[in-house]
Motif scaffolding. Structure first.
Motif, PDB file in Angstrom:
ATOM      1  N   ALA A   1       0.834  -1.203   0.000  1.00  0.00           N
ATOM      2  CA  ALA A   1       0.000   0.000   0.000  1.00  0.00           C
ATOM      3  C   ALA A   1       0.873   1.258   0.000  1.00  0.00           C
ATOM      4  N   ARG A   2       0.288   2.319  -0.555  1.00  0.00           N
ATOM      5  CA  ARG A   2       0.911   3.662  -0.436  1.00  0.00           C
ATOM      6  C   ARG A   2       0.390   4.264   0.856  1.00  0.00           C
ATOM      7  N   TYR A   3       1.298   4.467   1.780  1.00  0.00           N
ATOM      8  CA  TYR A   3       0.907   4.932   3.108  1.00  0.00           C
ATOM      9  C   TYR A   3       0.633   6.435   3.142  1.00  0.00           C
ATOM     10  N   GLY A   4       1.302   7.190   2.271  1.00  0.00           N
ATOM     11  CA  GLY A   4       1.102   8.635   2.196  1.00  0.00           C
ATOM     12  C   GLY A   4       2.314   9.312   1.606  1.00  0.00           C
ATOM     13  N   GLY A   5       2.115  10.215   0.652  1.00  0.00           N
ATOM     14  CA  GLY A   5       3.238  10.913   0.039  1.00  0.00           C
ATOM     15  C   GLY A   5       4.173   9.955  -0.635  1.00  0.00           C
ATOM     16  N   GLU A   6       5.486  10.002  -0.239  1.00  0.00           N
ATOM     17  CA  GLU A   6       6.488   9.102  -0.780  1.00  0.00           C
ATOM     18  C   GLU A   6       6.719   7.903   0.125  1.00  0.00           C
ATOM     19  N   GLU A   7       5.802   7.641   1.043  1.00  0.00           N
ATOM     20  CA  GLU A   7       5.956   6.570   2.008  1.00  0.00           C
ATOM     21  C   GLU A   7       5.050   5.390   1.627  1.00  0.00           C
ATOM     22  N   PHE A   8       5.610   4.154   1.708  1.00  0.00           N
ATOM     23  CA  PHE A   8       4.904   2.935   1.359  1.00  0.00           C
ATOM     24  C   PHE A   8       4.943   1.976   2.550  1.00  0.00           C
ATOM     25  N   ALA A   9       4.010   1.026   2.550  1.00  0.00           N
ATOM     26  CA  ALA A   9       3.951   0.004   3.606  1.00  0.00           C
ATOM     27  C   ALA A   9       3.649  -1.345   2.963  1.00  0.00           C
ATOM     28  N   VAL A  10       4.294  -2.386   3.529  1.00  0.00           N
ATOM     29  CA  VAL A  10       4.083  -3.755   3.032  1.00  0.00           C
ATOM     30  C   VAL A  10       3.758  -4.645   4.229  1.00  0.00           C
ATOM     31  N   LEU A  11       2.630  -5.385   4.142  1.00  0.00           N
ATOM     32  CA  LEU A  11       2.240  -6.356   5.159  1.00  0.00           C
ATOM     33  C   LEU A  11       2.585  -7.754   4.643  1.00  0.00           C
ATOM     34  N   LEU A  12       3.533  -8.429   5.323  1.00  0.00           N
ATOM     35  CA  LEU A  12       3.978  -9.774   4.931  1.00  0.00           C
ATOM     36  C   LEU A  12       3.303 -10.786   5.837  1.00  0.00           C
ATOM     37  N   SER A  13       2.334 -11.528   5.286  1.00  0.00           N
ATOM     38  CA  SER A  13       1.578 -12.494   6.074  1.00  0.00           C
ATOM     39  C   SER A  13       2.386 -13.758   6.300  1.00  0.00           C
ATOM     40  N   GLY A  14       2.517 -14.173   7.588  1.00  0.00           N
ATOM     41  CA  GLY A  14       3.178 -15.417   7.934  1.00  0.00           C
ATOM     42  C   GLY A  14       4.686 -15.396   7.842  1.00  0.00           C
ATOM     43  N   LYS A  15       5.315 -14.220   7.688  1.00  0.00           N
ATOM     44  CA  LYS A  15       6.768 -14.122   7.607  1.00  0.00           C
ATOM     45  C   LYS A  15       7.318 -13.439   8.845  1.00  0.00           C
ATOM     46  N   GLY A  16       8.487 -13.911   9.301  1.00  0.00           N
ATOM     47  CA  GLY A  16       9.144 -13.301  10.435  1.00  0.00           C
ATOM     48  C   GLY A  16      10.083 -12.190  10.019  1.00  0.00           C
ATOM     49  N   ALA A  17      10.781 -11.634  11.012  1.00  0.00           N
ATOM     50  CA  ALA A  17      11.641 -10.473  10.760  1.00  0.00           C
ATOM     51  C   ALA A  17      12.825 -10.841   9.882  1.00  0.00           C
ATOM     52  N   GLU A  18      13.393 -12.055  10.046  1.00  0.00           N
ATOM     53  CA  GLU A  18      14.558 -12.437   9.253  1.00  0.00           C
ATOM     54  C   GLU A  18      14.217 -12.499   7.771  1.00  0.00           C
ATOM     55  N   ALA A  19      13.086 -13.174   7.453  1.00  0.00           N
ATOM     56  CA  ALA A  19      12.677 -13.245   6.038  1.00  0.00           C
ATOM     57  C   ALA A  19      12.332 -11.872   5.500  1.00  0.00           C
ATOM     58  N   ALA A  20      11.688 -11.035   6.334  1.00  0.00           N
ATOM     59  CA  ALA A  20      11.343  -9.680   5.900  1.00  0.00           C
ATOM     60  C   ALA A  20      12.600  -8.852   5.654  1.00  0.00           C
ATOM     61  N   LEU A  21      13.638  -9.042   6.457  1.00  0.00           N
ATOM     62  CA  LEU A  21      14.890  -8.299   6.288  1.00  0.00           C
ATOM     63  C   LEU A  21      15.521  -8.633   4.944  1.00  0.00           C
ATOM     64  N   GLN A  22      15.505  -9.917   4.574  1.00  0.00           N
ATOM     65  CA  GLN A  22      16.075 -10.298   3.281  1.00  0.00           C
ATOM     66  C   GLN A  22      15.269  -9.710   2.122  1.00  0.00           C
ATOM     67  N   LEU A  23      13.934  -9.732   2.250  1.00  0.00           N
ATOM     68  CA  LEU A  23      13.099  -9.151   1.200  1.00  0.00           C
ATOM     69  C   LEU A  23      13.325  -7.651   1.083  1.00  0.00           C
ATOM     70  N   ALA A  24      13.416  -6.988   2.223  1.00  0.00           N
ATOM     71  CA  ALA A  24      13.636  -5.531   2.189  1.00  0.00           C
ATOM     72  C   ALA A  24      14.960  -5.188   1.531  1.00  0.00           C
ATOM     73  N   GLU A  25      15.992  -5.989   1.777  1.00  0.00           N
ATOM     74  CA  GLU A  25      17.291  -5.738   1.153  1.00  0.00           C
ATOM     75  C   GLU A  25      17.185  -5.888  -0.362  1.00  0.00           C
ATOM     76  N   ARG A  26      16.442  -6.908  -0.824  1.00  0.00           N
ATOM     77  CA  ARG A  26      16.288  -7.080  -2.274  1.00  0.00           C
ATOM     78  C   ARG A  26      15.558  -5.900  -2.891  1.00  0.00           C
ATOM     79  N   ILE A  27      14.500  -5.439  -2.198  1.00  0.00           N
ATOM     80  CA  ILE A  27      13.752  -4.285  -2.725  1.00  0.00           C
ATOM     81  C   ILE A  27      14.648  -3.047  -2.764  1.00  0.00           C
ATOM     82  N   ARG A  28      15.426  -2.838  -1.690  1.00  0.00           N
ATOM     83  CA  ARG A  28      16.299  -1.644  -1.647  1.00  0.00           C
ATOM     84  C   ARG A  28      17.312  -1.681  -2.777  1.00  0.00           C
ATOM     85  N   GLU A  29      17.893  -2.881  -3.019  1.00  0.00           N
ATOM     86  CA  GLU A  29      18.895  -2.987  -4.075  1.00  0.00           C
ATOM     87  C   GLU A  29      18.262  -2.770  -5.446  1.00  0.00           C
TER      88      GLU A  29
END
Length: 605
Positions: free
Chosen positions: A512-540
């Motif tokens: 979702a677009r949270y507002g302005g240039e800010e976005f939010a992603v809800l990852l169902s059933g994933k923990g912080a470690e898996a989310a950290l790896q996904l976030a790194e891929r998105i950032r790259e």
């Protein structure tokens, strides 16, 4: 539905005519037609005849069609039914007499045949026993083994000529075996008082049994061996094969489906016209049925046989030996001819009824068809089916048909206009629903949808005891980029970042677009470690994306339920704090809430 449309019309009449749009005028016109339609349908439903169900209306005797059909059916059914009943009764009685005569004749002939068969076997044994070889060698058995050898040779020669005897045995007065036609003689099971019976009746007939060694049904019989002066010096016994009795039963069994049984004194089965087996020789007629058959000997009775089938049977006793012959015919086979005649008669009566009914119905249709068509058409219109177009008719019914078709045509026009309005409203509702759930610039879900998904995911996680993770993403230095290159370039950045997020997440996640240039992603059933790896891929991926005005980087904050918050608001707040931590530490990085775990950005190439 008509009341709702009337309410819409009253609301529209409060608006001045110059301010009405085309859709409002179309709705108002549709409402007028709907009022007319509802009035017509209400008139149709309030008529007394239509309060009767179609089935009851079909069988009403006050109609012309029903009277014609009832008269035709009664005139046909009464004489044909009476004739069929008389014919069936006479044929059943004649067939029962025929079956009774066949059973009685078969049982009597079979009983005589069994008596003759046994007498012939005993007569043959008496002839063999009267031989000089038997009497003299038996009298001189103490002299040595030569007498027994001559007896065995004689018995073997007789056995070879007469196949009904499986084994011939010579016994002394004490019942001891003297000689046998078998190479390995087996003991006999003669009755205890066989000696006295042999003296009194000049013959002994034992019980029939299944011989497992021979694999056949066997009957033990014996006759006395006498000297010339009439004194009994022993007995000649035989294991008699029951094959001859089976052949006699098959020859006299009634009909093709009938069966014949030879029964012992207690009702046990000795042999039958079917194939003999050890199981069949262990079968006995039930005592109650056996008593009935013996009490009414020579009569035809109906009962349930040993196989549990209803049969017609007759019993006849064999003279002198206490046996009985039972002949049976299955009731189903016995009355098959009667049932065929009954079925044929019923088919003829049914065909006659169908033919008369068809003629009467055709005649009734010619009389009442125009009115039936009009009634049926009115019922279809009342149920909402306006695709009704009655064929033209003549006379007064033709005028009524013309008015009815004209009314249905007006109703169809009103429905088409109303359907067009409903379709337009449905499309607008879908558009509004889509706009209310998505961001117009990026096509991602909006903040309201994200909040709703967070609440649902929180409840599901609490029930199933698992976690979910929220990513908060922000475009670094977006305001400077927007001010330097213009809003269209900034919009293009937001669209590309949204596309990267959409392709990097699963279908079940909420981006979702949270507002302005800010976005939010809800990852169902994933923990912080898996989310950290996904976030790194998105950032790259964002960092490697080529924009017209230069490179763009993002900062990401991560929070996991329930480690970083026990409510949706708490998890969002934790992710937001982690995002600002990433901003403070230099941007272009991923930071997890609380633990402040981060990964430094790779140096720019």
């Amino acid at each position: 539905m008509a009341q709702d449309l009337l309410r819409v019309q009253r609301h529209l009449t409060r608006v001045r005519a110059p301010n009405r749009g085309p859709s409002e005028l179309l709705i108002a016109k549709s409402v007028e037609h709907a009022r007319f339609s509802s009035g017509i349908v209400g008139l149709r439903l309030n008529t007394p005849a239509n309060r009767i169900s179609p089935l009851r209306r079909f069988f009403r005797l006050d109609t012309v069609r029903s009277k014609i059909l009832a008269f035709a059916l009664l005139v046909t059914l009464i004489p044909s039914g009476f004739t069929a009943w008389v014919s069936y009764t006479q044929n059943r009685r004649a067939l029962e007499e025929k079956i009774s005569q066949e059973l009685l004749s078969a049982s009597a002939q079979t009983a005589r045949e069994m008596d003759v068969w046994l007498k012939e076997r005993l007569y043959d044994l008496r002839v063999f026993a009267s031989s000089y070889e038997v009497s003299e060698n038996l009298a001189g058995k103490r002299a040595g083994s030569s007498s027994r050898a001559r007896l065995s040779d004689y018995l073997n020669s007789v056995r070879e000529r007469f196949s009904d005897y499986e084994e011939l045995i010579v016994l002394d007065p004490a019942g001891r075996l003297v000689a046998s036609s078998a190479s390995k003689p087996r003991p006999l099971r003669l009755p205890r008082d066989w000696g006295s019976e042999l003296s009194a009746t000049n013959a002994v007939v034992g019980e029939a049994f299944w011989d497992g060694v021979l694999g056949k049904g066997i009957l033990l019989v014996a006759v006395p061996v006498q000297r010339a002066d009439g004194s009994i010096v022993g007995a000649l016994a035989a294991r008699l094969n029951l094959r001859g009795a089976e052949e006699g039963l098959r020859a006299f069994a009634p009909g093709t489906a009938g069966r014949a049984y030879l029964l012992g004194r207690g009702g046990n089965l000795i042999v039958s016209s079917l194939t003999s087996s050890p199981a069949s020789m262990r079968v006995s007629i039930r005592p109650a049925i056996m008593q009935r058959l013996l009490k009414q000997e020579g009569a035809v009775l109906t009962y349930e046989n040993v196989s549990g089938i209803d049969v017609l049977g007759s019993l006849k006793q064999v003279p002198r030996i206490g046996w009985a012959v039972l002949t049976e015919i299955p009731a189903e086979a016995a009355y098959r001819q009667v049932r065929r005649f009954r079925d044929l008669t019923l088919a003829i009566v049914a065909g006659l009824l169908l033919g008369v009914t068809a003629i009467a119905y055709r005649l009734a249709l010619l009389i009442v068809r125009p009115l039936d068509r009009l009634t049926k058409g009115a019922a279809e219109v009342a149920e909402g089916d306006l695709a009704v177009d009655l064929p033209t008719a003549t006379g007064e019914v033709g005028d009524l048909t013309y008015v009815f078709n004209h009314m249905v045509g007006r109703l169809r026009e009103s429905r088409q206009q109303l359907d067009a309005v409903n379709e337009m409203l449905r499309e607008r509702n879908e558009e509004l629903e889509r706009l209310s759930a998505s961001d117009s610039l990026t096509g991602l879900s909006n903040r309201r949808v994200l909040t709703q998904r967070l609440s649902e995911e929180l409840l599901r996680s609490q029930r199933q005891n698992h976690s979910f993770t929220v990513l908060m993403l922000d475009v670094d230095h977006f305001k400077k980029y927007n001010d330097a290159h213009g809003h269209p370039a900034g919009d293009e950045v937001l669209k590309r970042v949204a596309s990267i997020l959409r392709t990097s997440t699963r279908a079940g996640d909420c981006t979702a677009r949270y507002g302005g240039e800010e976005f939010a992603v809800l990852l169902s059933g994933k923990g912080a470690e898996a989310a950290l790896q996904l976030a790194e891929r998105i950032r790259e991926r964002v960092m490697e994306e080529k924009f017209p005005a230069g490179s763009i980087t993002i900062s990401v904050g991560i929070a996991e339920f329930p480690h970083h918050g026990h409510t949706a608001e708490a998890v969002i707040s934790s992710a937001d704090e982690a995002l600002y931590e990433a901003k403070r530490e230099g941007r272009n990085r991923v930071v997890c809430a609380r633990r402040k775990q981060q990964k430094q950005a790779s140096p720019k190439r």
